[in-house]
Design a protein around this motif. Structure first.
Motif: not given
Lengths: 653, 653
Positions: A315, A327-329, A331-332, A549, B331-332, B391, B398, B400-401, B574, B576
């Motif tokens: 991911s 967590d399966l984004p 875009d990234t 999400r 998200d980013t 989240w 993650n 990237e978050r 959740n 979303s």
């Protein structure tokens, strides 16, 4: 040696692909990929990143002057190429290719050191640092790949030279690693040797290789942590960034706890699934229930919580890694081709552990989507990352999307994926069936002819199918004599309606029972008996578990095993402005310019209008949409036309 | 000196905040933030990252033994604190605080070098490397902040010590930089001194400071590129990573082309808007039309293509930067508090360039959303990044978050945002109005009393409003004598219906015309005249331009200037899985436990059911939703209760 195992694989030499989808891929690999990769390994592809891989072996063999080039694991590219060559030669002789391979094997043999050690990076660049940085430096990883190559080449040609080289190296490794005092109580940072030693064991019958594999698996993650001890010993530095003295995160290497205690897939995705593959091998061969339990927990975690719809995993770009459940984004996403291949390999090994159609389901899902998407039509361009959505401008201008290439690349400096794809596609035929003494399992539907010895008889299976475009499968049995036996056909999880007949006679529900995802046909089989499985393959609109999400409020399109996607070429720019109408009818059409037989899917939907926005960025909601057609193509075929946007998960109405 | 300028600001000393929303913030800053930051600057906050900022000045002043600590731009934290103190003292005397400030100013004076140079990092750590790495090292940036502090403190107290120190430093800078031979033809990597020199010019009347500012702006981005020359000169290394020899991307510093040719906001967002603020200052003061044109183009690019709904900017963590048009990932996101403040400052300066309500609109948008969200109720916890969705597990797992903190932090080693917030909130009262000889503009609606000298008379404006919770605004004029004059009230872009009355008499459409976003009231005003503006403030469902791919199919909730968000505390986990029903009624409710007067918004919607998923991750679409209430709270108040999910852009039905 396979006898201890309840379920068995079918030797490559016993299966032949017949005309159809994967036969074309196999031919592409033989005709284009293997020769192209040969050129790449020899640094003869203009404008591509240099490989140095063959050069390194020649220098280490004393046949050429020069320095080591490329990455620390560059040797493995040669290994994967040789492995693919082995599989190719077992499918069709090719004296020229065999000569090339024999030549490379000469270099390898000459590059091997007196004590059996073999690794051009350490031999040429850091001879005194062998085995001092297992975590970062891929020595055992490269060894593993070369063992796989040796076994493949030996099985195909009967030639033992590389096998002997690798047995010597395995013996050397056995003398260096183990629980005994004086040995290194360690294991590799990139798992691979575990599954490779199992292959070496199967090829040679030498139990010491099985035991060494088991040692690597048992040792991993024990306290005190080997990687941390090793890191302290080398002055707390990292190979990749010597000035970085932060304590390494050993979960990246799946070494945070003993493997039997692991229940969540974690860390670098390729490493993870290679480890799990080795674990499944050992679990099957040693009847290790605790290891089997761990394999099942890890499998379930991946496929119910950490896998993209395409069968891809990973991911995040950062560490090419799993992150956490749901967590399966898009875009990234990372979803490296190699990781999908690793998941396929893990799935196959799980079929040897227990009867469960879900393993074949995931093999199929990964294979037809995130694996073959890794290669362009031309056999010369490859994706390392397989994105779920592409906005070319973002790949160019948003640093957090930079890893997403909007077009396939010629070759990579870190070229793990292309040769990995080649070896998988060349060996695909061995994954179609598994069998035990009383049952044959059909996991994949691929036109082929296979020969299996079981139940005291030779069984020939001739499979014919238009898969993945068509859900019809025909399997004809060739037998020396009548025999009572069970044939189990995997009914894919995507399939909601099917009919089965034997010799034209429809099977009733009682006769053909669905068990663990397989339709079981038990009968007295005669030579020439024919089973026909007809699976209905409607277009389906798919949704994700609500905890994902990133996909909330979105759907994707599938047909049979194929995930579909939208491309700018068909739908114009800004794919996110489209929403698919739930309940729309779909039209299937053979699509010119993509691939022979490829079907596009067209449905109805809406496009948000960008008129009347009057240069504002936000405004009170107005539903301003136009009716539009939405056209999807198979995901694995994306990026073969003009560069543009691509989208798997779309809005819906 | 302000005379050349058509539009003028109102001196801080002429405006007083009255009881209401921002008076509470001002008091919080006075009571808690300034003292807390004083403790932080002195390294007395347990468990917070150390600042070293005061320590550094003491050491440089020879008053304390020790080494420099903190980041290269640590001095600027002291400057921003002093600036906030100046604004605070101009609002209310505080002898104790003034004593503290005077003491710090003593250290600063003592830390100044013979030639006027002032920077504790270079003085203490690299005395020989002064002015050798303008791109990375923030020398002029720190100087600029200290100039702002000096002007603020001088204006508040009349004390010249710091002003004199900074004039000496400015003179030194003037002797080092410029087009003349022998001078450095450079400028700072982090813009700030440009706008600061304008303040110094306004405070002292010295045109040399205006000219120096103009020099920095004119020089920026010219060929050959100064930063690249400088980089070559210092051996192609970076201050932040000396082993990184890649050519720097000078668009990060807005130095890729001359500023007058720039039309798209690019690079580090704070740097960008600080530069644009300085450009707008110079454009106004020197009537430079080409510079004004560039300012307008950059402004339009930001607010119509690169700004979050909250008035935040910076679409990526990597470089804390702008990316490109319509790329506003939730998200980013980065959306640094300082960048929102910078956009506010740029907007204010644009109000001095031309009449356009959009500037006040954006000041308001940033102020009530992404700026004040940066600080918790307690005045002691801060967000550096203001996310659009949270989240907490993703922030943790993650990579990237990881930059998205789900709770406000106590203090940061790189503590630019907290003191920046403090100085903005303490000086907010000067941004309410601007004026010219014949017109007063009301840009912000904040209870206050302001005194303006214009049209040969003194005008007192007493403003009363329940903003942002209520759209009623009452402005009472105090005049010495009757006068013909124009009062222009900004009608916010969110406002679709309003009534205006003067002395209880409703204005007709003809009498009160909307021009450039302002309602213009021209009349003969008498002492005690009262204007009442009543803006309807319904809850609105907002959508983004369809090119914003991240928000496709999503909506957000706004009421008046406030962006709302969902929190897990109110809606369960959740977020979303929720979708808002378009057309739902909304209920407003005063929300206990958030902030006095704060209104929550409750509407109807749906929640995707997670039942019947049976451990699968993907399945054919089934619409399984339950009716549910959806409750939103003002975005700026998020993260003040339990740690949990947060969401601005939600799905809709």
């Amino acid at each position: 040696m396979d006898n201890m195992n309840q379920y068995r694989t079918v030797g490559l030499e016993k299966v032949e692909l017949k005309e159809g989808f994967f036969r074309e891929y196999q031919e592409l690999v033989q005709r284009v990929v293997i020769p192209y990769q040969w050129e790449a390994l020899n640094d003869r592809i203009p404008e591509a990143e240099k490989s140095y891989a063959i050069h390194n072996f020649k220098v280490a063999a004393g046949l050429e002057e020069g320095e080591f080039g490329g990455l620390v694991f560059q040797d493995s590219d040669v290994a994967k190429w040789l492995e693919a060559v082995g599989y190719s030669l077992s499918a069709a002789p090719d004296p020229e290719l065999e000569k090339q391979a024999d030549e490379v094997i000469e270099y390898i043999e000459k590059a091997q050191q007196e004590d059996g050690y073999l690794n051009t990076f350490f031999t040429l660049k850091r001879p005194k640092e062998k085995w001092t940085n297992l975590m970062d430096c891929h020595e055992l990883y490269c060894a593993g790949h070369m063992m796989e190559a040796a076994v493949a080449y030996y099985n195909a040609t009967g030639k033992r030279k590389l096998l002997d080289v690798m047995c010597r190296f395995a013996d050397h490794i056995n003398s260096v690693f183990g629980t005994e005092e004086g040995k290194i109580h360690g294991y590799d940072g990139h798992e691979e040797i575990e599954l490779a030693l199992v292959k070496l064991y199967k090829a040679t019958g030498e139990e010491k290789y099985l035991n060494l594999s088991k040692y690597f698996i048992d040792e991993r993650g024990k306290e005190p942590n080997f990687f941390l001890l090793e890191w302290e010993k080398r002055g707390k530095s990292s190979f990749w960034n010597p000035s970085d003295h932060r304590q390494p995160e050993v979960s990246y290497n799946q070494a945070h706890i003993p493997v039997r205690e692991q229940t969540e897939a974690i860390g670098h995705a390729v490493r993870a699934v290679y480890l799990y593959s080795g674990m499944a091998d050992i679990a099957a061969l040693t009847k290790d229930e605790s290891l089997k339990k761990a394999c099942k927990a890890l499998w379930n975690n991946i496929v119910t919580k950490q896998m993209y719809i395409t069968g891809g995993i990973g991911s995040t770009h950062s560490g090419e890694a799993f992150t956490f459940d749901y967590d399966l984004p898009n875009d990234t996403v990372y979803q490296e081709t190699c990781a999908s291949i690793g998941l396929f390999l893990f799935a196959h090994r799980m079929t040897l552990l227990e009867e469960n159609g879900s393993y074949g389901d995931i093999m199929e899902r990964a294979l037809y989507n995130s694996i073959i998407s890794g290669m362009g039509f031309d056999g010369k361009s490859f994706f390392y990352v397989n994105p779920m959505e592409v906005w070319p401008k973002a790949s160019e201008k948003n640093p957090e999307r930079k890893h997403v290439a909007p077009v396939r690349q010629k070759w990579y400096g870190c070229a793990c994926c292309p040769p990995n794809l080649a070896r998988l596609l060349m060996s695909l035929r061995q994954y179609i069936y598994t069998y035990s003494e009383d049952t044959i399992y059909a996991h994949l539907y691929i036109p082929s002819k296979a020969e299996i010895e079981a139940g005291g008889s030779k069984i020939i299976l001739e499979q014919n199918t238009g898969y993945p475009w068509d859900g019809g499968v025909r399997i004809k049995l060739g037998l020396n004599k009548e025999m009572e036996y069970t044939l189990k056909l995997r009914i894919p999880s995507w399939c909601r309606k099917y009919q089965v007949s034997v010799n034209g006679e429809a099977m009733t529900a009682e006769a053909g029972q669905l068990e663990n995802g397989f339709l079981s046909i038990h009968r007295n089989w005669c030579d020439g008996d024919e089973v026909v499985l007809q699976m209905e393959m409607p277009v389906e609109i798919i949704q994700s578990h609500p905890e994902v999400r990133a996909n909330a409020g979105k759907v994707s399109i599938m047909r049979g095993p194929l995930v579909y996607c939208l491309e700018e070429t068909d739908n114009g720019p800004n794919l996110s402005a489209l929403s698919l109408e739930i309940g729309t009818g779909f039209e299937l059409k053979e699509e010119a310019g993509l691939m022979k037989g490829a079907l596009s899917i067209t449905g109805q939907g809406f496009r948000i209008s960008d008129k009347e926005w009057n240069h504002s960025l936000y405004r009170p909601f107005k539903a301003e949409e136009e009716k539009t057609e939405i056209k999807a193509i198979p995901y694995f075929l994306w990026g073969n036309r003009d560069k543009g946007e691509m989208l798997v998960w779309m809005n819906h109405k």
